[in-house]
Design an enzyme around this catalytic site. Structure first.
Site, PDB file in Angstrom:
ATOM      1  N   GLU A 130      -6.380 -10.468  -1.356  1.00 50.51           N
ATOM      2  CA  GLU A 130      -7.143 -10.296  -0.105  1.00 50.51           C
ATOM      3  C   GLU A 130      -8.642 -10.242  -0.395  1.00 50.51           C
ATOM      4  O   GLU A 130      -9.356  -9.372   0.107  1.00 50.51           O
ATOM      5  CB  GLU A 130      -6.693  -9.019   0.614  1.00 50.51           C
ATOM      6  CG  GLU A 130      -5.194  -8.958   0.873  1.00 50.51           C
ATOM      7  CD  GLU A 130      -4.746  -7.793   1.742  1.00 50.51           C
ATOM      8  OE1 GLU A 130      -5.602  -7.104   2.324  1.00 50.51           O
ATOM      9  OE2 GLU A 130      -3.523  -7.580   1.831  1.00 50.51           O
TER      10      GLU A 130
ATOM     11  N   GLU B 108       0.804  -1.228   0.000  1.00 50.73           N
ATOM     12  CA  GLU B 108       0.000   0.000   0.000  1.00 50.73           C
ATOM     13  C   GLU B 108       0.839   1.281   0.000  1.00 50.73           C
ATOM     14  O   GLU B 108       0.640   2.164   0.832  1.00 50.73           O
ATOM     15  CB  GLU B 108      -0.961  -0.007   1.198  1.00 50.73           C
ATOM     16  CG  GLU B 108      -1.860  -1.229   1.228  1.00 50.73           C
ATOM     17  CD  GLU B 108      -2.826  -1.249   2.413  1.00 50.73           C
ATOM     18  OE1 GLU B 108      -2.664  -0.430   3.341  1.00 50.73           O
ATOM     19  OE2 GLU B 108      -3.740  -2.085   2.402  1.00 50.73           O
TER      20      GLU B 108
END
Ligand code: XIL
Length: 373
Positions: free
Chosen positions: A262, A157
């Site tokens: 995810e 991220e």
């Protein structure tokens, strides 16, 4: 208990079906030859306290990701203290079950202790100290599992929603080259291991552009980045098949494989921000928690349809895909129950709160069957 009967029934069915040379009925068997199907596992599963969960994981999945136990705050809580107990057990679980084992993650803005960015007096450290800490952490953690963890989310991220680099402490203190350095050091520590970049909202054009620029920068620096992970914390009405398909194709055009890292499909009303940034939270409100006693049938069907659509897109792009990982085994395990609003009931995965398969699981297996025909 009910779940045990599914496990036994599942094993018997799989045996009889494979004898009859028909499509098998577990996720990993249905998708064998296309891509790995993985699951993020939690402490109860890693330590054997969730025996039913462990049996289901071994039966259905051929890859695992540690939901939390390899994050910096767990594995390296103090400057001179590493805590490998749970991480060692996690890797042993994957080896016992012959799984593709993922490491998650080495450098992130979240779940990283404050000490990392501070000196003994509590003042912010400078670039050199932070680089040294990042190097030592990566060399130690990747080195410990060299040859045993097949792929690491090295940087997690690093992008802001507009596609620019996130103004994290890593960025502020070191500058943008923290990213290239992290990958260099991970590669040095285990040259065979797949280097992954992992992020969310890559279906948004601006963020995807940023991710593509980041990958190109790594490639230009000679880093053999192998995989881009699209987290796919998605929603029952987002993204569209077209957006998902374009996301995979754009990223794969850079010569990397794509992993869905995810996956979960949020069924609850959205809050005002669309993000998977764990540092954001919203206030509790009963209107935001409409299914505390379980999903109505119509919503189960919609959830199954969204999962089926996503797996159709993944299958269509199978030549570019390395793996699809669910972010949790059952609805009871999901982080979505407490994020971004605490105490909700989000039935966003493929197994329900009693470890039972949901219509969405059958829909996903069915997509693989249809693709074989
Ligand atoms: C989440 C875990 O599921 C939670 O248990 C934890 O409290 C917060 O982090 N993006 C990531 C994952 O890369 O590591 C996050 O996992 C979810 C968002």
């Amino acid at each position: 208990m009910l779940n045990r009967s599914y496990i036994l029934l599942g094993a018997a069915l799989a045996a009889s079906l494979s004898m009859a040379a028909q499509a098998p009925d577990t996720l990993k068997e249905a998708y064998r030859g296309a891509f790995h199907v993985g699951v993020a596992i939690n402490v109860a599963q890693i330590t054997g306290k969730d025996a039913i969960g462990d049996a289901l994981i071994a039966q259905q999945f051929d890859s695992i990701t540690p939901e939390n136990v390899m994050k910096w705050e767990v594995i390296h809580p103090k400057v001179d203290t590493y805590n490998f107990d749970l991480a060692d057990k996690y890797v042993a679980f994957g080896e016992k079950n012959h799984m593709f084992i993922v490491g998650h993650n080495l450098c992130w803005h979240s779940q990283t202790p404050d000490w990392v960015f501070k000196d003994a007096q509590g003042k912010r450290v400078g670039r050199d100290v932070l680089l040294q800490r990042l190097h030592d952490h990566i060399a130690t953690v990747v080195g410990r599992y060299k040859g045993r963890i097949q792929g690491w989310d090295v940087v997690n991220e690093a992008l802001a929603e507009d596609g620019s680099l996130r103004k994290s402490k890593w960025f502020e203190i070191i500058g943008e080259d923290y990213i290239v350095k992290a990958y260099q050091w991970a590669h040095e520590a285990d040259p065979q291991m797949q280097l992954n970049y992992n992020d969310y909202n890559l279906q948004s054009a601006a963020k995807r552009k940023g991710a593509m620029a980041l990958v190109k920068k790594l490639q230009a620096a000679g880093i053999p980045i192998a995989v881009v992970g699209s987290q796919d914390h998605v929603r029952i009405d987002w993204p569209s098949a077209e957006d998902e398909d374009a996301t995979i194709k754009d990223l794969a055009s850079l010569g990397v494989k794509i992993a869905i890292t995810e996956l979960d499909v949020d069924v609850l009303p959205s809050v005002s921000f669309a993000s998977a940034d764990v540092s954001l939270h919203a206030a509790q409100d009963p209107k935001l928690n409409p299914y505390p006693n379980g999903l109505p049938a119509a919503m189960q069907t919609k959830l199954a349809e969204q999962y089926a659509m996503l797996f159709r897109v993944y299958l269509k792009n199978r030549a570019s895909m390395s793996r699809v990982t669910l972010w949790g085994l059952t609805d009871a395990d999901s982080w979505r129950n407490d994020w971004p609003v605490t105490g909700r009931t989000d039935d966003c995965l493929l197994f329900d709160r009693k470890d039972q398969p949901k219509p969405a699981l059958y829909a996903v297996i069915d997509e693989a069957r249809k693709a074989r025909r």
